[in-house]
Design a protein around this motif. Structure first.
Motif, mmCIF file in Angstrom:
data_model
loop_
_atom_site.group_PDB
_atom_site.id
_atom_site.type_symbol
_atom_site.label_atom_id
_atom_site.label_comp_id
_atom_site.label_asym_id
_atom_site.label_seq_id
_atom_site.Cartn_x
_atom_site.Cartn_y
_atom_site.Cartn_z
ATOM 1 N N ASP A 1 9.791 -8.346 3.380
ATOM 2 C CA ASP A 1 8.858 -9.223 4.102
ATOM 3 C C ASP A 1 8.236 -8.514 5.298
ATOM 4 O O ASP A 1 8.245 -9.011 6.432
ATOM 5 N N GLY A 2 7.667 -7.363 5.032
ATOM 6 C CA GLY A 2 7.018 -6.595 6.093
ATOM 7 C C GLY A 2 5.757 -7.276 6.610
ATOM 8 O O GLY A 2 5.262 -8.247 6.045
ATOM 9 N N TRP A 3 5.229 -6.739 7.697
ATOM 10 C CA TRP A 3 4.030 -7.318 8.320
ATOM 11 C C TRP A 3 3.035 -6.213 8.658
ATOM 12 O O TRP A 3 3.384 -5.035 8.744
ATOM 13 N N ARG A 4 1.790 -6.643 8.846
ATOM 14 C CA ARG A 4 0.729 -5.703 9.235
ATOM 15 C C ARG A 4 -0.212 -6.384 10.222
ATOM 16 O O ARG A 4 -0.606 -7.545 10.027
ATOM 17 N N MET A 5 -0.579 -5.675 11.277
ATOM 18 C CA MET A 5 -1.604 -6.115 12.220
ATOM 19 C C MET A 5 -2.749 -5.113 12.174
ATOM 20 O O MET A 5 -2.543 -3.930 12.440
ATOM 21 N N THR A 6 -3.936 -5.589 11.803
ATOM 22 C CA THR A 6 -5.102 -4.717 11.668
ATOM 23 C C THR A 6 -6.167 -5.144 12.662
ATOM 24 O O THR A 6 -6.687 -6.262 12.585
ATOM 25 N N THR A 7 -6.485 -4.271 13.600
ATOM 26 C CA THR A 7 -7.559 -4.529 14.563
ATOM 27 C C THR A 7 -8.765 -3.692 14.166
ATOM 28 O O THR A 7 -8.663 -2.469 14.032
#
Length: 269
Positions: A60-66
């Motif tokens: 259940d990884g996560w990613r934040m993309t700006t």
């Protein structure tokens, strides 16, 4: 006492700022909102948005993309514009892409250039066509494709009253890059609709769907967003926030609900 998030602060601030925006060229709030709903308008803008996505793989990884996305229109004569649209992603992620641990850095840059007539067609259609180039600028192998890819891009839309309905698409194939990396063969399609109010509120939805011909798999987040156009002195700014739902995604990719928030800086002529 809970801290107020950046998105919540922006939304609260927008409620108390003046709602009548007037650019130096005389554009009103309604004019600017309508132009912002057109991805190839004659506005110089710099949207900055952050997506939060979850549910990657068994951990259940996560990613934040700006993403910074300067859009620069260039008038080449009385009839035609060239619009440069550059997408520059900065990515932070954890426990995804088949590798435990975190990665942070620059992703691959997508440069699109549209040739577009200044006036709509007789049917009211605004359109633009040109090349798209995916540039392998990623600072980590897990943040990009490692390939230079090129192909066509196009956009078409119609604006009627407060409504804007249209679609943007591109397709890129890899033409160079690391031999050890998988080929790039991607089709991107983004149908979108927005509704603008006279006092600077915009309600919109889109589907940012990508088909990977190498994996035979779709990625399709559906976004529902609310925008508010305000002004700081003479500087118009549009805040936006919303939710996204991954209707379709490959194995080990994002799932469920995510979030988007951001701001668009406007520089009317």
């Amino acid at each position: 006492m809970k801290r107020m998030t950046t998105a919540a602060f922006a939304a609260a601030l927008a409620l108390y700022l003046p709602v009548t925006v007037s650019a130096q060229d005389g554009s009103t709030t309604a004019d600017l909102s309508k132009k912002l709903s057109n991805p190839i308008s004659d506005l110089n803008i710099v949207p900055i948005q952050t997506d939060f996505d979850f549910g990657f793989g068994p951990e259940d990884g996560w990613r934040m993309t700006t993403v910074g996305q300067p859009v620069i229109p260039i008038s080449i004569n009385e009839e035609w514009n060239v619009i440069s649209r550059t997408i520059v992603p900065v990515i932070a992620q954890d426990d995804i892409a088949g590798s435990s641990g975190q990665q942070f850095g620059l992703g691959d840059v997508l440069q699109s250039t549209f040739l577009s007539p200044k006036d709509p067609t007789s049917a009211g259609i605004v359109w633009g066509v040109g090349p798209a180039v995916l540039i392998p600028t990623a600072t980590d192998d897990l943040l990009g494709a490692g390939k230079l890819a090129v192909g066509p891009t196009a956009v078409a839309l119609r604006q009627s009253g407060p409504w804007t309905v249209g679609a943007l698409a591109n397709h890129v194939w890899s033409v160079a890059g690391e031999d050890s990396r998988a080929d790039v063969n991607l089709t991107y399609m983004e149908p979108f609709v927005t509704y603008d109010t006279p006092d600077g509120w915009t309600f919109g939805a889109n589907v940012e769907s990508t088909y990977d011909w190498e994996l035979n798999a779709w990625s399709a987040p559906i976004n529902a967003l609310i925008y508010k156009l305000v002004t700081f002195g003479e500087q118009p700014v549009q805040f936006f926030a919303g939710v996204r739902y991954w209707a379709e995604s490959p194995d080990e990719a994002a799932e469920g609900v995510g979030f988007r928030a951001g701001v668009t800086l406007l520089f009317p002529k």
